[in-house]
Scaffold this active site. Structure first.
Site, mmCIF file in Angstrom:
data_model
loop_
_atom_site.group_PDB
_atom_site.id
_atom_site.type_symbol
_atom_site.label_atom_id
_atom_site.label_comp_id
_atom_site.label_asym_id
_atom_site.label_seq_id
_atom_site.Cartn_x
_atom_site.Cartn_y
_atom_site.Cartn_z
ATOM 1 N N ASP A 250 6.359 26.260 32.828
ATOM 2 C CA ASP A 250 7.584 25.260 32.533
ATOM 3 C C ASP A 250 7.551 24.908 31.030
ATOM 4 O O ASP A 250 6.468 24.626 30.475
ATOM 5 C CB ASP A 250 7.794 24.172 33.359
ATOM 6 C CG ASP A 250 8.959 23.391 33.452
ATOM 7 O OD1 ASP A 250 9.982 23.896 33.118
ATOM 8 O OD2 ASP A 250 8.869 22.100 33.805
ATOM 9 N N ASN B 282 9.931 26.008 28.423
ATOM 10 C CA ASN B 282 10.435 26.948 27.563
ATOM 11 C C ASN B 282 11.819 26.395 26.908
ATOM 12 O O ASN B 282 11.697 26.612 25.557
ATOM 13 C CB ASN B 282 10.936 28.210 27.916
ATOM 14 C CG ASN B 282 9.747 28.938 28.566
ATOM 15 O OD1 ASN B 282 8.538 28.679 28.712
ATOM 16 N ND2 ASN B 282 10.111 30.195 29.506
ATOM 17 N N ARG C 124 12.584 23.302 26.415
ATOM 18 C CA ARG C 124 12.149 22.031 25.470
ATOM 19 C C ARG C 124 11.569 22.834 24.211
ATOM 20 O O ARG C 124 11.823 22.201 23.017
ATOM 21 C CB ARG C 124 11.354 20.962 26.151
ATOM 22 C CG ARG C 124 12.318 20.106 26.971
ATOM 23 C CD ARG C 124 11.204 19.524 27.990
ATOM 24 N NE ARG C 124 10.902 20.363 29.167
ATOM 25 C CZ ARG C 124 9.850 20.111 29.955
ATOM 26 N NH1 ARG C 124 9.482 18.941 29.713
ATOM 27 N NH2 ARG C 124 9.768 20.748 30.996
ATOM 28 N N ARG D 44 18.020 27.703 24.042
ATOM 29 C CA ARG D 44 16.987 27.852 25.065
ATOM 30 C C ARG D 44 16.298 29.252 25.327
ATOM 31 O O ARG D 44 15.162 29.038 25.713
ATOM 32 C CB ARG D 44 17.469 27.184 26.477
ATOM 33 C CG ARG D 44 17.929 25.774 26.403
ATOM 34 C CD ARG D 44 18.719 25.328 27.847
ATOM 35 N NE ARG D 44 17.660 25.829 28.912
ATOM 36 C CZ ARG D 44 16.881 25.015 29.344
ATOM 37 N NH1 ARG D 44 16.475 23.711 28.697
ATOM 38 N NH2 ARG D 44 16.181 25.346 30.443
ATOM 39 N N HIS E 158 12.423 31.082 26.350
ATOM 40 C CA HIS E 158 12.060 32.269 27.034
ATOM 41 C C HIS E 158 11.554 33.350 26.694
ATOM 42 O O HIS E 158 10.421 33.955 26.945
ATOM 43 C CB HIS E 158 13.218 32.534 28.074
ATOM 44 C CG HIS E 158 14.115 31.352 29.022
ATOM 45 N ND1 HIS E 158 13.269 30.572 29.531
ATOM 46 C CD2 HIS E 158 15.341 30.996 28.877
ATOM 47 C CE1 HIS E 158 13.976 29.528 29.940
ATOM 48 N NE2 HIS E 158 15.229 29.908 29.901
ATOM 49 N N LEU F 115 -7.331 43.081 38.873
ATOM 50 C CA LEU F 115 -6.094 42.008 39.171
ATOM 51 C C LEU F 115 -5.005 42.144 39.833
ATOM 52 O O LEU F 115 -4.402 43.127 39.550
ATOM 53 C CB LEU F 115 -6.021 41.441 37.728
ATOM 54 C CG LEU F 115 -5.005 40.113 37.548
ATOM 55 C CD1 LEU F 115 -5.782 38.821 38.177
ATOM 56 C CD2 LEU F 115 -4.470 39.767 36.307
ATOM 57 N N ARG G 217 0.663 23.695 36.325
ATOM 58 C CA ARG G 217 1.947 23.398 35.710
ATOM 59 C C ARG G 217 1.866 22.904 34.181
ATOM 60 O O ARG G 217 1.457 21.867 34.002
ATOM 61 C CB ARG G 217 2.839 22.550 36.769
ATOM 62 C CG ARG G 217 4.263 22.258 36.203
ATOM 63 C CD ARG G 217 5.200 21.549 37.008
ATOM 64 N NE ARG G 217 6.557 21.774 36.561
ATOM 65 C CZ ARG G 217 7.486 21.746 37.219
ATOM 66 N NH1 ARG G 217 7.684 21.634 38.660
ATOM 67 N NH2 ARG G 217 8.997 21.896 36.823
ATOM 68 N N ILE H 298 6.177 20.216 42.513
ATOM 69 C CA ILE H 298 5.993 21.625 42.856
ATOM 70 C C ILE H 298 7.159 22.203 42.622
ATOM 71 O O ILE H 298 7.213 23.625 42.475
ATOM 72 C CB ILE H 298 5.384 21.561 44.253
ATOM 73 C CG1 ILE H 298 4.333 20.851 44.663
ATOM 74 C CG2 ILE H 298 5.314 22.940 44.888
ATOM 75 C CD1 ILE H 298 3.070 21.253 43.944
ATOM 76 N N SER H 299 8.395 21.773 42.505
ATOM 77 C CA SER H 299 9.772 22.363 42.388
ATOM 78 C C SER H 299 9.873 23.649 43.278
ATOM 79 O O SER H 299 10.457 24.914 42.910
ATOM 80 C CB SER H 299 9.799 22.854 40.953
ATOM 81 O OG SER H 299 9.968 21.780 40.033
#
Ligand code: IPE
Ligand code: IPE
Ligand code: MG
Length: 252
Positions: free
Chosen positions: A19, A21, A23, A32, A36, A130, A187, A194-195
């Site tokens: 979270d 991006n 701002r 914005r 991203h 992974l 986060r 948790i959104s």
């Protein structure tokens, strides 16, 4: 440092809500979307970090079921970015023995994107390093609903009695049931919520919130989060520096 030799003291599965991006971009007087785009670099760095630290799984929240509510041009820019990044990164993931999975409701995406996702998953399906889960059009409540629906189908078909439904029944049908549980949730961006990300799967996860905005999230910030996990979990004060030293050791 002997304690850190035992990898069970490190998290095996880390999930991240990426979270901040928007701002990050706004702070620079940019649109914005450029936040991203800048965030893609942090995704690459986080995958590389998880790979070098020998984590079993890294799960990244890229697009929530609620993110469709954003302005249309931002949503379509995010979709284009997703397609572009899948195209440009998947071979590199494959070369590094990384298995890519996209969790969430694929049906919400364009046919083109759905095909790209299926191809990327198929290419990397047998990789043993992974596991990288990208949560896209994902919601924690959606996940519980889709698992419940499949349980109901088994009951309707007479294959299962309601009394025989256990936590394990549902657990097996949730996303990522084949992986070790999420040990650590990070986060970025300063919010402490948790959104609607993983709800079922976070039952016992440690939660780490940082003010760092996602495009600024680098190896140092990831190391700090791992160090916080290690010290919380095992109660010996391990520093970000020690984790970085371990990283370098694994690179040898
Ligand atoms: C997270 O950054 C990325 C996505 C949700 C796709 P944001 O876009 O939410 O950035 P902020 O929270 O507005 O800064
Ligand atoms: C969560 O971030 C979703 C992703 C990071 C993909 P949001 O920015 O959408 O969450 P809220 O709106 O602040 O809860
Ligand atoms: Mg946000």
């Amino acid at each position: 440092m002997a304690a850190l030799e035992h990898t069970q003291e490190l998290p095996r599965h880390v999930a991240i809500i990426m979270d901040g991006n928007g701002r990050w971009a706004q702070l620079r007087g940019k649109f914005r979307v450029s936040g991203h785009k800048a965030g893609v670099k942090s995704v690459r760095a986080a995958v590389s970090f998880a790979h070098r630290l020998n984590l079993n799984a890294l799960t990244l929240f890229a697009f929530s079921s609620e993110n469709w509510r954003r302005p249309e041009d931002e949503v379509s820019a995010l979709m284009s970015l997703f397609i572009a990044v899948l195209g440009s990164e998947v071979k590199k993931l494959h070369r590094n023995n990384i298995r890519l999975k996209v969790i969430g409701e694929h049906g919400g995406f364009s046919a083109h994107l759905q095909r790209k996702i299926a191809d990327a998953e198929a290419l990397t399906a047998n990789n043993t390093g992974l596991t990288l889960n990208i949560a896209a059009n994902y919601g924690g409540r959606w996940d519980i609903v889709q698992a419940s629906r499949r349980v109901a189908e088994q009951v309707a078909a007479g294959k299962l009695l309601p009394d025989d439904i256990t936590e394990d029944t549902l657990n097996e049908l949730m996303s990522m049931s084949d992986l070790s549980p999420v040990d650590l949730l990070i986060r970025t961006g300063g919010e402490q919520r948790i959104s609607n990300f993983l709800l079922w799967q976070l039952a016992y996860a440690e939660l780490h919130f940082t003010d760092v905005l996602w495009p600024d999230f680098d190896d140092n910030a990831f190391s700090e989060a791992i160090a916080a996990f290690v010290s919380r979990e095992r109660r010996f004060g391990c520093t970000g520096e020690q984790i970085r030293a371990l990283l370098e050791k694994n690179e040898d």
